[in-house]
Design a protein around this motif. Structure first.
Motif, PDB file in Angstrom:
ATOM      1  N   GLU A  56      40.109  49.650  36.863  1.00 14.67           N
ATOM      2  CA  GLU A  56      39.407  49.545  38.147  1.00 14.67           C
ATOM      3  C   GLU A  56      37.910  49.368  37.926  1.00 14.67           C
ATOM      4  OE1 GLU A  56      40.308  52.789  40.733  1.00 14.67           O
ATOM      5  OE2 GLU A  56      42.463  52.406  40.660  1.00 14.67           O
ATOM      6  N   ASN A  57      37.375  50.099  36.969  1.00 15.73           N
ATOM      7  CA  ASN A  57      35.958  49.974  36.649  1.00 15.73           C
ATOM      8  C   ASN A  57      35.637  48.579  36.133  1.00 15.73           C
ATOM      9  OD1 ASN A  57      33.315  50.599  36.208  1.00 15.73           O
ATOM     10  ND2 ASN A  57      33.677  51.874  34.423  1.00 15.73           N
ATOM     11  N   ILE A  58      36.480  48.062  35.253  1.00 18.31           N
ATOM     12  CA  ILE A  58      36.273  46.703  34.726  1.00 18.31           C
ATOM     13  C   ILE A  58      36.366  45.675  35.848  1.00 18.31           C
ATOM     14  CG2 ILE A  58      37.281  44.911  33.253  1.00 18.31           C
ATOM     15  CD1 ILE A  58      38.059  47.163  31.310  1.00 18.31           C
ATOM     16  N   ARG A  59      37.378  45.818  36.713  1.00 19.62           N
ATOM     17  CA  ARG A  59      37.551  44.883  37.829  1.00 19.62           C
ATOM     18  C   ARG A  59      36.338  44.903  38.759  1.00 19.62           C
ATOM     19  NH1 ARG A  59      41.675  46.910  41.553  1.00 19.62           N
ATOM     20  NH2 ARG A  59      39.850  47.820  42.492  1.00 19.62           N
ATOM     21  N   ASP A  60      35.847  46.096  39.082  1.00 18.24           N
ATOM     22  CA  ASP A  60      34.690  46.205  39.967  1.00 18.24           C
ATOM     23  C   ASP A  60      33.454  45.578  39.338  1.00 18.24           C
ATOM     24  OD1 ASP A  60      36.293  47.508  41.772  1.00 18.24           O
ATOM     25  OD2 ASP A  60      35.627  49.528  41.196  1.00 18.24           O
ATOM     26  N   ASN A  61      33.259  45.788  38.040  1.00 19.58           N
ATOM     27  CA  ASN A  61      32.107  45.185  37.364  1.00 19.58           C
ATOM     28  C   ASN A  61      32.205  43.666  37.330  1.00 19.58           C
ATOM     29  OD1 ASN A  61      30.587  47.475  36.803  1.00 19.58           O
ATOM     30  ND2 ASN A  61      31.769  47.931  34.970  1.00 19.58           N
ATOM     31  N   ILE A  62      33.405  43.152  37.119  1.00 18.42           N
ATOM     32  CA  ILE A  62      33.586  41.695  37.132  1.00 18.42           C
ATOM     33  C   ILE A  62      33.283  41.138  38.520  1.00 18.42           C
ATOM     34  CG2 ILE A  62      35.315  39.849  36.982  1.00 18.42           C
ATOM     35  CD1 ILE A  62      36.578  41.421  34.672  1.00 18.42           C
ATOM     36  N   LYS A  63      33.758  41.809  39.554  1.00 19.26           N
ATOM     37  CA  LYS A  63      33.489  41.351  40.921  1.00 19.26           C
ATOM     38  C   LYS A  63      32.000  41.367  41.234  1.00 19.26           C
ATOM     39  CE  LYS A  63      37.808  42.527  43.255  1.00 19.26           C
ATOM     40  NZ  LYS A  63      38.403  43.376  44.285  1.00 19.26           N
ATOM     41  N   ILE A  64      31.323  42.435  40.840  1.00 12.68           N
ATOM     42  CA  ILE A  64      29.890  42.538  41.107  1.00 12.68           C
ATOM     43  C   ILE A  64      29.127  41.441  40.371  1.00 12.68           C
ATOM     44  CG2 ILE A  64      27.850  43.972  40.684  1.00 12.68           C
ATOM     45  CD1 ILE A  64      29.672  46.420  41.200  1.00 12.68           C
ATOM     46  N   ALA A  65      29.449  41.239  39.096  1.00 11.61           N
ATOM     47  CA  ALA A  65      28.759  40.218  38.310  1.00 11.61           C
ATOM     48  C   ALA A  65      29.034  38.821  38.853  1.00 11.61           C
ATOM     49  CB  ALA A  65      29.182  40.311  36.849  1.00 11.61           C
ATOM     50  N   ALA A  66      30.276  38.554  39.246  1.00 12.78           N
ATOM     51  CA  ALA A  66      30.608  37.235  39.783  1.00 12.78           C
ATOM     52  C   ALA A  66      29.914  37.007  41.115  1.00 12.78           C
ATOM     53  CB  ALA A  66      32.120  37.105  39.944  1.00 12.78           C
ATOM     54  N   GLU A  67      29.869  38.020  41.955  1.00 14.02           N
ATOM     55  CA  GLU A  67      29.228  37.868  43.252  1.00 14.02           C
ATOM     56  C   GLU A  67      27.731  37.637  43.102  1.00 14.02           C
ATOM     57  OE1 GLU A  67      28.553  40.564  47.208  1.00 14.02           O
ATOM     58  OE2 GLU A  67      30.472  40.695  46.184  1.00 14.02           O
ATOM     59  N   GLN A  68      27.097  38.321  42.138  1.00 17.95           N
ATOM     60  CA  GLN A  68      25.663  38.146  41.947  1.00 17.95           C
ATOM     61  C   GLN A  68      25.329  36.820  41.291  1.00 17.95           C
ATOM     62  OE1 GLN A  68      24.496  41.590  39.760  1.00 17.95           O
ATOM     63  NE2 GLN A  68      24.459  42.916  41.567  1.00 17.95           N
ATOM     64  N   SER A  69      26.151  36.351  40.371  1.00 16.99           N
ATOM     65  CA  SER A  69      25.824  35.110  39.672  1.00 16.99           C
ATOM     66  C   SER A  69      26.298  33.876  40.435  1.00 16.99           C
ATOM     67  CB  SER A  69      26.411  35.112  38.260  1.00 16.99           C
ATOM     68  OG  SER A  69      27.817  35.189  38.332  1.00 16.99           O
ATOM     69  N   ILE A  70      27.498  33.920  40.968  1.00 15.00           N
ATOM     70  CA  ILE A  70      28.050  32.760  41.671  1.00 15.00           C
ATOM     71  C   ILE A  70      27.717  32.810  43.148  1.00 15.00           C
ATOM     72  CG2 ILE A  70      30.159  31.534  42.287  1.00 15.00           C
ATOM     73  CD1 ILE A  70      31.383  32.614  39.702  1.00 15.00           C
ATOM     74  N   GLY A  71      27.812  33.993  43.725  1.00 10.87           N
ATOM     75  CA  GLY A  71      27.607  34.132  45.149  1.00 10.87           C
ATOM     76  C   GLY A  71      28.941  34.213  45.859  1.00 10.87           C
TER      77      GLY A  71
END
Length: 183
Positions: A56-71
């Motif tokens: 869950e922690n890995i998934r949340d970090n991936i989502k946050i990073a993708a949202e910040q970099s890609i939008g």
């Protein structure tokens, strides 16, 4: 390429500034990628955490990073003609198909084909009405633009001109003016 990425992830933001002129965006991405390096190292992960919480922690970090970099953006609803009637017809078609697949008797086959035909007809008519509505609104908008143009503009001349000479045989062709009056 892969070795370059590993070196880039191991660099600290201050090192990046010293070695090359990276923008703040690039440095922010390096900081975000360092989150994953912490997760990957076995020293930082405690033994008492279970696998689900780590994922869950890995998934949340991936989502946050993708949202910040890609939008993140939501897609527009592209089918304004798809209303409650269409939903009901499609749902009835799905139910008929499910019944047909569970019990493939001739009555269910006929029912499914009738529902499919009804759904296709309804959807086609809704699309057609929407297309006609769009065309008429765009034609009337264009006619308003041309009406505001001066007489020296070519579009205005083409719309209101009266050609000289002989007329061709047969029914007269429909002009833009007739089309706009028809609307």
């Amino acid at each position: 390429m892969r070795a370059y990425k590993l070196q880039l992830h191991q660099l600290k933001p201050d090192d990046c500034r010293k070695r090359a002129n990276f923008s703040d965006e690039m440095i922010r991405r390096i900081d975000e990628s360092s989150r994953f390096a912490v997760l990957a190292s076995s020293d930082e992960v405690e033994e008492e955490l279970d696998v689900n919480s780590v994922w869950e922690n890995i998934r949340d970090n991936i989502k946050i990073a993708a949202e910040q970099s890609i939008g993140y953006y939501e897609t527009n609803k592209r089918k304004p003609w798809f209303d409650e009637d269409c939903c009901m017809v499609v749902e009835r078609r799905k139910q008929a198909k499910l019944k047909f697949l569970q019990e493939p008797v001739e009555a269910n086959i006929d029912n499914y084909f009738n529902k499919r035909r009804e759904a296709n007809c309804t959807l086609r008519n809704k699309k057609r009405d929407d297309i006609i509505r769009n065309i008429t609104s765009r034609r009337s908008r264009w006619a308003g633009n041309v009406a505001r143009m001066g007489e020296s503009r070519n579009a205005y001349r083409v719309l209101v001109r009266r050609p000289d000479g002989k007329r061709p045989l047969g029914r007269p062709r429909r002009s833009w003016e007739d089309n706009v009056k028809w609307i």
